[in-house]
Design a protein around this motif. Structure first.
Motif, PDB file in Angstrom:
ATOM      1  N   GLY A 108       0.790  -1.229   0.000  1.00  0.00           N
ATOM      2  CA  GLY A 108       0.000   0.000   0.000  1.00  0.00           C
ATOM      3  C   GLY A 108       0.820   1.274   0.000  1.00  0.00           C
ATOM      4  O   GLY A 108       0.273   2.363   0.188  1.00  0.00           O
ATOM      5  N   LEU A 109       2.115   1.164  -0.220  1.00  0.00           N
ATOM      6  CA  LEU A 109       2.990   2.340  -0.130  1.00  0.00           C
ATOM      7  C   LEU A 109       2.828   3.284  -1.317  1.00  0.00           C
ATOM      8  O   LEU A 109       2.888   4.507  -1.150  1.00  0.00           O
ATOM      9  N   ALA A 110       2.616   2.744  -2.509  1.00  0.00           N
ATOM     10  CA  ALA A 110       2.386   3.609  -3.676  1.00  0.00           C
ATOM     11  C   ALA A 110       1.091   4.397  -3.487  1.00  0.00           C
ATOM     12  O   ALA A 110       1.030   5.599  -3.770  1.00  0.00           O
ATOM     13  N   THR A 111       0.061   3.722  -2.987  1.00  0.00           N
ATOM     14  CA  THR A 111      -1.217   4.397  -2.744  1.00  0.00           C
ATOM     15  C   THR A 111      -1.048   5.481  -1.691  1.00  0.00           C
ATOM     16  O   THR A 111      -1.532   6.603  -1.858  1.00  0.00           O
ATOM     17  N   GLU A 112      -0.348   5.177  -0.621  1.00  0.00           N
ATOM     18  CA  GLU A 112      -0.121   6.170   0.439  1.00  0.00           C
ATOM     19  C   GLU A 112       0.645   7.374  -0.098  1.00  0.00           C
ATOM     20  O   GLU A 112       0.313   8.525   0.217  1.00  0.00           O
ATOM     21  N   ALA A 113       1.649   7.118  -0.926  1.00  0.00           N
ATOM     22  CA  ALA A 113       2.436   8.209  -1.512  1.00  0.00           C
ATOM     23  C   ALA A 113       1.560   9.062  -2.433  1.00  0.00           C
ATOM     24  O   ALA A 113       1.592  10.297  -2.366  1.00  0.00           O
ATOM     25  N   CYS A 114       0.773   8.416  -3.291  1.00  0.00           N
ATOM     26  CA  CYS A 114      -0.113   9.153  -4.203  1.00  0.00           C
ATOM     27  C   CYS A 114      -1.135   9.975  -3.431  1.00  0.00           C
ATOM     28  O   CYS A 114      -1.357  11.153  -3.740  1.00  0.00           O
ATOM     29  N   GLN A 115      -1.752   9.379  -2.442  1.00  0.00           N
ATOM     30  CA  GLN A 115      -2.760  10.101  -1.664  1.00  0.00           C
ATOM     31  C   GLN A 115      -2.146  11.305  -0.954  1.00  0.00           C
ATOM     32  O   GLN A 115      -2.737  12.385  -0.928  1.00  0.00           O
ATOM     33  N   GLY A 116      -0.963  11.135  -0.381  1.00  0.00           N
ATOM     34  CA  GLY A 116      -0.288  12.251   0.285  1.00  0.00           C
ATOM     35  C   GLY A 116       0.066  13.363  -0.689  1.00  0.00           C
ATOM     36  O   GLY A 116      -0.135  14.549  -0.402  1.00  0.00           O
ATOM     37  N   ALA A 117       0.580  12.989  -1.855  1.00  0.00           N
ATOM     38  CA  ALA A 117       0.951  13.979  -2.859  1.00  0.00           C
ATOM     39  C   ALA A 117      -0.278  14.721  -3.392  1.00  0.00           C
ATOM     40  O   ALA A 117      -0.240  15.940  -3.594  1.00  0.00           O
ATOM     41  N   LEU A 118      -1.366  13.994  -3.612  1.00  0.00           N
ATOM     42  CA  LEU A 118      -2.578  14.630  -4.123  1.00  0.00           C
ATOM     43  C   LEU A 118      -3.214  15.553  -3.086  1.00  0.00           C
ATOM     44  O   LEU A 118      -3.736  16.624  -3.433  1.00  0.00           O
ATOM     45  N   SER A 119      -3.154  15.182  -1.833  1.00  0.00           N
ATOM     46  CA  SER A 119      -3.660  16.054  -0.773  1.00  0.00           C
ATOM     47  C   SER A 119      -2.868  17.363  -0.756  1.00  0.00           C
ATOM     48  O   SER A 119      -3.438  18.463  -0.699  1.00  0.00           O
ATOM     49  N   TRP A 120      -1.549  17.253  -0.832  1.00  0.00           N
ATOM     50  CA  TRP A 120      -0.692  18.447  -0.899  1.00  0.00           C
ATOM     51  C   TRP A 120      -0.991  19.253  -2.159  1.00  0.00           C
ATOM     52  O   TRP A 120      -1.078  20.484  -2.121  1.00  0.00           O
ATOM     53  N   THR A 121      -1.178  18.559  -3.280  1.00  0.00           N
ATOM     54  CA  THR A 121      -1.455  19.222  -4.558  1.00  0.00           C
ATOM     55  C   THR A 121      -2.716  20.080  -4.456  1.00  0.00           C
ATOM     56  O   THR A 121      -2.748  21.215  -4.928  1.00  0.00           O
ATOM     57  N   ARG A 122      -3.734  19.539  -3.817  1.00  0.00           N
ATOM     58  CA  ARG A 122      -5.006  20.255  -3.666  1.00  0.00           C
ATOM     59  C   ARG A 122      -4.892  21.381  -2.636  1.00  0.00           C
ATOM     60  O   ARG A 122      -5.269  22.517  -2.900  1.00  0.00           O
ATOM     61  N   GLN A 123      -4.356  21.074  -1.457  1.00  0.00           N
ATOM     62  CA  GLN A 123      -4.388  22.023  -0.348  1.00  0.00           C
ATOM     63  C   GLN A 123      -3.328  23.113  -0.439  1.00  0.00           C
ATOM     64  O   GLN A 123      -3.615  24.267  -0.128  1.00  0.00           O
ATOM     65  N   THR A 124      -2.119  22.760  -0.821  1.00  0.00           N
ATOM     66  CA  THR A 124      -1.014  23.715  -0.786  1.00  0.00           C
ATOM     67  C   THR A 124      -0.690  24.288  -2.167  1.00  0.00           C
ATOM     68  O   THR A 124      -0.523  25.494  -2.317  1.00  0.00           O
ATOM     69  N   TRP A 125      -0.622  23.417  -3.156  1.00  0.00           N
ATOM     70  CA  TRP A 125      -0.263  23.845  -4.511  1.00  0.00           C
ATOM     71  C   TRP A 125      -1.482  24.414  -5.239  1.00  0.00           C
ATOM     72  O   TRP A 125      -1.371  25.054  -6.259  1.00  0.00           O
ATOM     73  N   ARG A 126      -2.667  24.105  -4.707  1.00  0.00           N
ATOM     74  CA  ARG A 126      -3.934  24.615  -5.218  1.00  0.00           C
ATOM     75  C   ARG A 126      -4.233  24.199  -6.659  1.00  0.00           C
ATOM     76  O   ARG A 126      -4.813  24.949  -7.433  1.00  0.00           O
TER      77      ARG A 126
END
Length: 177
Positions: A108-126
């Motif tokens: 599940g590490l690829a999924t965890e990495a993708c989910q973390g990156a997408l959360s950052w993409t939405r919240q911080t990178w907008r």
């Protein structure tokens, strides 16, 4: 638009996404040197050697962080286990790509990495839209993307695989914030 001058660091439950460094080259070479890894990517050559990893890290360090951000996936107590990139191809939408070293598959590490990156993409990178694709002969990558919130578009594109030396049918997906 959010301006990012330095590479961000993203923390999830088990991993840290951070800028690749020259200290990671040996580990990237060892894991990325597996043909089963490189043949499922568009850009990695086969064989993948130390010079390739050094060039990769140097390119990551020179990125325009307003458009592109590449991360080493660092597993607690293990070190680097793969790479995740968010990049904007010329004339295209923001795209995500990733690979995980074979010893770490199925956890599940690829999924965890993708989910973390997408959360950052939405919240911080907008960013509101990210596209992805997976080679048709790599359904496990499709499952990672589905678990990360991507939906199939119904489009199959032909994308190059440097390691394979040929174009490969690629199932396209989209994520909307």
């Amino acid at each position: 638009m959010c301006v990012i001058d330095i590479s961000p660091q993203i923390e999830t439950r088990r991993i840290t996404l951070r800028a690749p460094a020259m200290a990671d080259v040996s580990r990237l070479t060892a894991l990325g040197g597996d043909r089963d890894i490189s043949r499922m990517t568009t850009r990695m050559p086969w064989p993948y050697g130390r010079a390739d990893a050094e060039d990769f890290v140097a390119r990551c360090q020179a990125q325009d962080r307003r458009r592109d951000n590449t991360f080493a996936i660092d597993l607690e107590d293990e070190g680097v286990i793969g790479v995740l990139g968010l990049f904007t191809p010329p004339g295209g939408h923001l795209e995500i790509g990733y690979w995980i070293g074979k010893p770490y598959w199925g956890r599940g590490l690829a999924t965890e990495a993708c989910q973390g990156a997408l959360s950052w993409t939405r919240q911080t990178w907008r960013k509101k839209l990210v596209v992805a694709g997976h080679f048709a002969d790599n359904p496990a990558s499709g499952q990672v993307l589905i678990k990360s919130g991507f939906l199939y578009t119904g489009v199959v594109e032909t994308k190059p695989s440097v390691a394979r030396g040929e174009a490969v049918a690629t199932r396209m997906m989209v994520w909307l914030a």
